[in-house]
Design a protein around this motif. Structure first.
Motif, short mmCIF file in Angstrom:
data_model
loop_
_atom_site.label_atom_id
_atom_site.label_comp_id
_atom_site.label_asym_id
_atom_site.label_seq_id
_atom_site.Cartn_x
_atom_site.Cartn_y
_atom_site.Cartn_z
N UNK A 148 0.82 -1.22 0.00
CA UNK A 148 0.00 0.00 0.00
C UNK A 148 0.85 1.26 0.00
N UNK A 149 1.88 1.30 0.83
CA UNK A 149 2.73 2.50 0.84
C UNK A 149 3.48 2.63 -0.48
N UNK A 150 3.79 1.51 -1.11
CA UNK A 150 4.49 1.55 -2.39
C UNK A 150 3.63 2.04 -3.54
N UNK A 151 2.32 2.02 -3.34
CA UNK A 151 1.41 2.45 -4.40
C UNK A 151 0.61 3.70 -4.03
N UNK A 152 1.17 4.53 -3.17
CA UNK A 152 0.58 5.84 -2.94
C UNK A 152 -0.38 5.96 -1.78
N UNK A 153 -0.30 5.04 -0.82
CA UNK A 153 -1.15 5.13 0.37
C UNK A 153 -0.29 5.37 1.60
N UNK A 154 -0.91 5.94 2.62
CA UNK A 154 -0.22 6.20 3.88
C UNK A 154 -1.15 5.85 5.03
N UNK A 155 -0.65 6.01 6.27
CA UNK A 155 -1.44 5.73 7.47
C UNK A 155 -2.10 4.36 7.40
#
Length: 209
Positions: free
Chosen positions: A178-185
């Motif tokens: 998820x963080x690798x594809x533009x998501x955070x938190x």
């Protein structure tokens, strides 16, 4: 047999959702495989005025609940029979629509943007996340919420399913993807099962940044 035909066959075997839950409510959201168990729509934050996409919307009951709270909703399911059932039950609800389509095909063709995307034992579990997650992100507004649930990895082995292998991922793997594809938190939680049941539910939530 096509993917849609396979899931249609499965849908025929599925029990229809109850019309009223244990609290006497006619609409509700349930993240787990157990009735009257687990968290509710508060996982998503406020939904009133937001555009919501559900991938693997089934009979439409979870999405219909969010629409009663003021959202507008689009449910996408690969099985045409699911779209038919959802329309029959919820078609009169303003601000709610359903479409029969495979998740990646729909996302590749639509130009819509969504504030909330959810998948409850749906497409996120059955489609390669390195294909699906970037497609989802490309159609999410900044600050939007993605949330999905499925069985914890390894709880049913790695046997083949109707659409091939389930894409089980550990909490660490989901955070990386998820963080690798533009998501955070990114938060990943395990919802314990009811007493006497063996399998819990993994619930993942992330924000589009």
């Amino acid at each position: 047999m096509s993917l849609a035909e396979s899931w249609d066959r499965y849908a025929v075997e599925s029990k229809p959702r109850r019309t009223v839950n244990a609290r006497g409510e006619t609409t509700w959201l349930n993240w787990t495989q157990y009735a009257d168990h687990g968290p509710d729509e508060n996982v998503l934050g406020p939904v009133a005025g937001h555009r919501v996409l559900e991938l693997g919307s089934g009979s439409g009951s979870n999405l219909a609940h969010l629409v009663t709270l003021g959202a507008t909703g689009l449910g996408v399911d690969v099985a045409p029979s699911r779209e038919t059932v959802a329309r029959e039950r919820w078609g009169s609800l303003p601000g709610l629509e359903f479409r029969a389509a495979e998740a990646t095909e729909f996302l590749s063709e639509t130009d819509e943007t969504f504030d909330v995307v959810l998948s409850i034992f749906g497409a996120v579990w059955f489609v390669d996340p390195d294909t699906l997650i970037p497609l989802i992100r490309s159609h999410m507004a900044a600050g939007g919420v993605l949330a999905f649930s499925h069985l914890p990895p390894g709880s049913q082995g790695s046997q083949a399913t109707r659409s091939g292998l389930r894409h089980d991922r550990t909490p660490e793997e989901w955070r990386r993807i998820l963080t690798g594809h533009g998501f955070s938190d990114v938060t990943v939680s395990l919802i314990e099962p009811p007493e006497g049941r063996a399998a819990g539910t993994m619930l993942v939530r992330a924000m589009a940044h």
